[in-house]
Design a protein around this motif. Sequence first.
Motif, PDB file in Angstrom:
ATOM      1  N   ALA A   1     -47.166  32.003 -37.512  1.00 53.63           N
ATOM      2  CA  ALA A   1     -46.377  31.096 -38.353  1.00 53.63           C
ATOM      3  C   ALA A   1     -45.501  31.841 -39.352  1.00 53.63           C
ATOM      4  CB  ALA A   1     -47.297  30.127 -39.099  1.00 53.63           C
ATOM      5  N   PHE A   2     -45.698  33.136 -39.492  1.00 55.94           N
ATOM      6  CA  PHE A   2     -44.940  33.961 -40.430  1.00 55.94           C
ATOM      7  C   PHE A   2     -45.224  33.560 -41.882  1.00 55.94           C
ATOM      8  CE2 PHE A   2     -42.238  33.662 -36.511  1.00 55.94           C
ATOM      9  CZ  PHE A   2     -42.703  34.832 -35.969  1.00 55.94           C
ATOM     10  N   LEU A   3     -44.407  34.089 -42.798  1.00 50.07           N
ATOM     11  CA  LEU A   3     -44.716  33.909 -44.217  1.00 50.07           C
ATOM     12  C   LEU A   3     -43.534  33.282 -44.945  1.00 50.07           C
ATOM     13  CD1 LEU A   3     -46.579  37.316 -44.591  1.00 50.07           C
ATOM     14  CD2 LEU A   3     -47.621  35.034 -44.606  1.00 50.07           C
ATOM     15  N   GLY A   4     -43.240  33.711 -46.181  1.00 52.26           N
ATOM     16  CA  GLY A   4     -42.173  33.078 -46.947  1.00 52.26           C
ATOM     17  C   GLY A   4     -41.788  33.916 -48.140  1.00 52.26           C
ATOM     18  N   ILE A   5     -41.208  33.262 -49.152  1.00 56.94           N
ATOM     19  CA  ILE A   5     -40.661  34.012 -50.284  1.00 56.94           C
ATOM     20  C   ILE A   5     -41.743  34.571 -51.195  1.00 56.94           C
ATOM     21  CG2 ILE A   5     -38.437  32.845 -50.231  1.00 56.94           C
ATOM     22  CD1 ILE A   5     -39.381  31.138 -52.614  1.00 56.94           C
ATOM     23  N   ASN A   6     -42.970  34.048 -51.113  1.00 53.87           N
ATOM     24  CA  ASN A   6     -44.064  34.646 -51.898  1.00 53.87           C
ATOM     25  C   ASN A   6     -44.183  36.126 -51.531  1.00 53.87           C
ATOM     26  OD1 ASN A   6     -47.022  33.190 -53.195  1.00 53.87           O
ATOM     27  ND2 ASN A   6     -46.743  35.391 -52.961  1.00 53.87           N
ATOM     28  N   HIS A   7     -44.225  36.410 -50.230  1.00 50.99           N
ATOM     29  CA  HIS A   7     -44.333  37.793 -49.784  1.00 50.99           C
ATOM     30  C   HIS A   7     -43.017  38.557 -49.959  1.00 50.99           C
ATOM     31  CE1 HIS A   7     -48.389  37.468 -48.192  1.00 50.99           C
ATOM     32  NE2 HIS A   7     -48.305  38.746 -47.869  1.00 50.99           N
TER      33      HIS A   7
END
Length: 223
Positions: A78-84
Amino acid sequence: VMTVPKEVTADTGLDALSHGLECYVSAVASDYTDPLALRSMQLIFKYLPQAYKNGHDKEARERMHNAATIAGMAFTNAFLGINHALAHILGATFHIPHGRANAFMMIPVIRYNASQPKKFIAFPNYPYPKAKERYVEIADALKLKYSTPEEGIESLIKAIEDLKSLVGIPKSIKEAGVPEEAFRAEVRRMAEIAFEDQCVVSNASYPLVEDLEKILWEAYNGQ
Protein backbone atom coordinates in the motif's frame (compact mmCIF):
# COMPACT_ATOMS: atom_id res chain seq x y z
CA VAL A 1 16.25 -8.71 20.79
CA MET A 2 15.66 -8.97 24.56
CA THR A 3 18.49 -6.49 25.22
CA VAL A 4 17.44 -3.79 22.75
CA PRO A 5 17.55 -0.46 24.65
CA LYS A 6 14.30 1.20 25.68
CA GLU A 7 14.82 4.15 23.34
CA VAL A 8 15.32 1.85 20.34
CA THR A 9 12.25 -0.15 21.34
CA ALA A 10 10.22 3.08 21.38
CA ASP A 11 11.59 4.44 18.11
CA THR A 12 11.21 1.23 16.13
CA GLY A 13 7.75 0.60 17.58
CA LEU A 14 6.56 4.04 16.52
CA ASP A 15 8.08 3.57 13.08
CA ALA A 16 5.94 0.44 12.75
CA LEU A 17 2.90 2.41 13.92
CA SER A 18 3.55 5.05 11.26
CA HIS A 19 3.65 2.26 8.68
CA GLY A 20 0.22 1.06 9.75
CA LEU A 21 -1.27 4.54 9.93
CA GLU A 22 0.05 5.64 6.57
CA CYS A 23 -0.76 2.57 4.53
CA TYR A 24 -4.32 2.40 5.92
CA VAL A 25 -5.07 5.90 4.57
CA SER A 26 -2.91 5.46 1.45
CA ALA A 27 -4.51 6.15 -1.90
CA VAL A 28 -3.51 2.63 -2.97
CA ALA A 29 -4.70 0.78 0.14
CA SER A 30 -6.72 -2.33 -0.65
CA ASP A 31 -8.63 -5.24 0.84
CA TYR A 32 -5.32 -7.07 0.99
CA THR A 33 -3.49 -4.43 3.03
CA ASP A 34 -6.27 -3.08 5.27
CA PRO A 35 -6.46 -6.05 7.69
CA LEU A 36 -2.68 -6.12 8.03
CA ALA A 37 -2.46 -2.40 8.79
CA LEU A 38 -5.25 -2.50 11.36
CA ARG A 39 -3.92 -5.59 13.14
CA SER A 40 -0.42 -4.14 13.35
CA MET A 41 -1.77 -1.01 15.05
CA GLN A 42 -3.87 -2.99 17.51
CA LEU A 43 -0.80 -4.99 18.53
CA ILE A 44 1.41 -1.90 18.83
CA PHE A 45 -0.98 0.00 21.09
CA LYS A 46 -1.25 -3.02 23.37
CA TYR A 47 2.29 -4.36 23.44
CA LEU A 48 4.70 -1.46 22.80
CA PRO A 49 4.27 0.01 26.31
CA GLN A 50 4.87 -3.44 27.78
CA ALA A 51 8.00 -4.06 25.69
CA TYR A 52 9.28 -0.59 26.57
CA LYS A 53 8.67 -1.05 30.29
CA ASN A 54 10.13 -4.54 30.47
CA GLY A 55 12.48 -5.58 27.70
CA HIS A 56 12.50 -9.15 29.00
CA ASP A 57 8.75 -9.56 28.49
CA LYS A 58 8.91 -12.32 25.88
CA GLU A 59 5.29 -12.05 24.80
CA ALA A 60 5.48 -8.28 24.31
CA ARG A 61 8.71 -8.60 22.33
CA GLU A 62 7.25 -11.34 20.14
CA ARG A 63 4.02 -9.44 19.50
CA MET A 64 5.95 -6.28 18.60
CA HIS A 65 8.08 -8.32 16.20
CA ASN A 66 4.86 -9.61 14.64
CA ALA A 67 3.35 -6.12 14.52
CA ALA A 68 6.37 -4.64 12.75
CA THR A 69 6.45 -7.48 10.23
CA ILE A 70 2.71 -7.30 9.56
CA ALA A 71 2.95 -3.53 9.06
CA GLY A 72 5.84 -4.14 6.67
CA MET A 73 3.70 -6.55 4.67
CA ALA A 74 1.02 -3.86 4.50
CA PHE A 75 3.18 -0.94 3.38
CA THR A 76 5.12 -3.05 0.88
CA ASN A 77 1.86 -3.18 -1.04
CA ALA A 78 0.00 0.00 0.00
CA PHE A 79 3.06 2.27 0.25
CA LEU A 80 3.29 5.23 2.62
CA GLY A 81 2.75 9.01 2.58
CA ILE A 82 3.98 12.42 3.67
CA ASN A 83 4.62 11.29 7.26
CA HIS A 84 7.59 9.30 5.97
CA ALA A 85 8.49 11.83 3.28
CA LEU A 86 8.97 14.47 5.99
CA ALA A 87 10.58 12.11 8.49
CA HIS A 88 13.24 11.04 5.98
CA ILE A 89 14.66 14.53 5.54
CA LEU A 90 14.02 15.61 9.13
CA GLY A 91 16.03 12.67 10.45
CA ALA A 92 18.84 13.20 7.96
CA THR A 93 19.08 16.93 8.69
CA PHE A 94 19.05 16.83 12.49
CA HIS A 95 20.29 13.28 13.17
CA ILE A 96 16.97 12.18 14.68
CA PRO A 97 16.33 8.40 14.72
CA HIS A 98 13.94 7.43 11.93
CA GLY A 99 11.12 6.13 14.11
CA ARG A 100 11.30 9.17 16.36
CA ALA A 101 11.19 11.51 13.36
CA ASN A 102 8.05 9.70 12.21
CA ALA A 103 6.55 10.08 15.69
CA PHE A 104 7.07 13.85 15.57
CA MET A 105 5.23 14.09 12.25
CA MET A 106 2.26 11.81 13.04
CA ILE A 107 -0.29 14.18 14.54
CA PRO A 108 0.25 17.16 12.19
CA VAL A 109 0.01 14.76 9.25
CA ILE A 110 -3.22 13.22 10.54
CA ARG A 111 -4.76 16.68 10.89
CA TYR A 112 -3.62 17.62 7.38
CA ASN A 113 -4.82 14.41 5.74
CA ALA A 114 -8.18 14.52 7.53
CA SER A 115 -8.92 18.01 6.19
CA GLN A 116 -10.37 18.66 2.74
CA PRO A 117 -7.48 18.26 0.29
CA LYS A 118 -6.41 21.23 -1.81
CA LYS A 119 -5.33 18.90 -4.58
CA PHE A 120 -6.87 15.46 -4.85
CA ILE A 121 -4.64 12.55 -5.78
CA ALA A 122 -6.46 10.05 -8.01
CA PHE A 123 -5.89 6.34 -8.39
CA PRO A 124 -8.30 3.87 -10.04
CA ASN A 125 -9.52 2.50 -6.70
CA TYR A 126 -9.46 5.86 -4.90
CA PRO A 127 -12.37 7.85 -6.38
CA TYR A 128 -12.75 10.44 -3.60
CA PRO A 129 -10.87 11.66 -0.47
CA LYS A 130 -11.19 8.97 2.22
CA ALA A 131 -8.59 9.81 4.87
CA LYS A 132 -11.05 11.30 7.35
CA GLU A 133 -13.29 8.23 7.39
CA ARG A 134 -10.28 5.92 7.35
CA TYR A 135 -8.85 7.50 10.50
CA VAL A 136 -12.22 6.97 12.16
CA GLU A 137 -12.05 3.29 11.16
CA ILE A 138 -8.68 3.09 12.92
CA ALA A 139 -10.31 4.59 16.02
CA ASP A 140 -12.98 1.87 15.77
CA ALA A 141 -10.33 -0.86 15.51
CA LEU A 142 -8.67 0.51 18.65
CA LYS A 143 -12.06 0.67 20.43
CA LEU A 144 -11.75 4.39 21.11
CA LYS A 145 -14.79 6.36 22.23
CA TYR A 146 -16.35 9.10 20.07
CA SER A 147 -19.75 10.28 18.86
CA THR A 148 -18.83 12.16 15.66
CA PRO A 149 -16.16 11.60 12.99
CA GLU A 150 -14.31 14.67 14.25
CA GLU A 151 -14.29 13.27 17.79
CA GLY A 152 -13.07 9.96 16.39
CA ILE A 153 -10.06 11.64 14.87
CA GLU A 154 -9.37 13.56 18.10
CA SER A 155 -9.64 10.31 20.06
CA LEU A 156 -7.08 8.73 17.74
CA ILE A 157 -4.76 11.72 18.16
CA LYS A 158 -5.13 11.54 21.94
CA ALA A 159 -4.36 7.80 21.91
CA ILE A 160 -1.19 8.46 19.89
CA GLU A 161 -0.15 11.27 22.25
CA ASP A 162 -0.66 8.97 25.22
CA LEU A 163 1.32 6.15 23.60
CA LYS A 164 4.21 8.48 22.76
CA SER A 165 4.24 9.74 26.34
CA LEU A 166 4.29 6.19 27.73
CA VAL A 167 7.41 5.36 25.72
CA GLY A 168 9.33 8.56 26.43
CA ILE A 169 8.99 10.43 23.14
CA PRO A 170 9.34 14.24 23.45
CA LYS A 171 6.20 16.21 22.58
CA SER A 172 7.89 18.20 19.82
CA ILE A 173 11.02 18.58 17.73
CA LYS A 174 11.81 21.67 19.81
CA GLU A 175 11.55 19.66 23.03
CA ALA A 176 13.93 17.12 21.49
CA GLY A 177 16.61 19.79 21.47
CA VAL A 178 16.65 21.22 17.94
CA PRO A 179 17.31 25.00 18.18
CA GLU A 180 14.68 27.17 16.48
CA GLU A 181 17.28 29.15 14.54
CA ALA A 182 18.75 25.96 13.10
CA PHE A 183 15.28 24.61 12.25
CA ARG A 184 14.25 27.87 10.58
CA ALA A 185 17.39 27.80 8.43
CA GLU A 186 16.53 24.32 7.11
CA VAL A 187 12.73 24.11 7.07
CA ARG A 188 12.10 25.33 3.52
CA ARG A 189 14.81 23.09 2.11
CA MET A 190 13.40 20.12 4.02
CA ALA A 191 9.90 20.81 2.66
CA GLU A 192 11.21 21.01 -0.91
CA ILE A 193 13.13 17.76 -0.58
CA ALA A 194 10.18 16.00 1.09
CA PHE A 195 7.98 17.10 -1.83
CA GLU A 196 10.21 15.05 -4.15
CA ASP A 197 10.14 11.96 -1.90
CA GLN A 198 8.60 8.88 -3.51
CA CYS A 199 6.24 8.45 -0.53
CA VAL A 200 4.31 11.59 -1.51
CA VAL A 201 2.62 10.00 -4.53
CA SER A 202 0.47 7.62 -2.46
CA ASN A 203 -0.50 10.12 0.24
CA ALA A 204 -4.22 10.64 0.74
CA SER A 205 -3.98 14.15 -0.73
CA TYR A 206 -1.30 15.79 -2.83
CA PRO A 207 0.49 18.50 -0.82
CA LEU A 208 2.01 21.79 -1.81
CA VAL A 209 5.53 22.59 -0.62
CA GLU A 210 3.93 25.25 1.58
CA ASP A 211 1.73 22.59 3.19
CA LEU A 212 4.77 20.49 4.04
CA GLU A 213 6.57 23.48 5.51
CA LYS A 214 3.55 24.27 7.69
CA ILE A 215 3.37 20.64 8.89
CA LEU A 216 7.06 20.75 9.81
CA TRP A 217 6.51 23.87 11.90
CA GLU A 218 3.52 22.25 13.64
CA ALA A 219 5.71 19.25 14.47
CA TYR A 220 8.47 21.55 15.70
CA ASN A 221 6.13 23.33 18.09
CA GLY A 222 4.18 20.23 19.11
CA GLN A 223 0.84 21.41 17.72
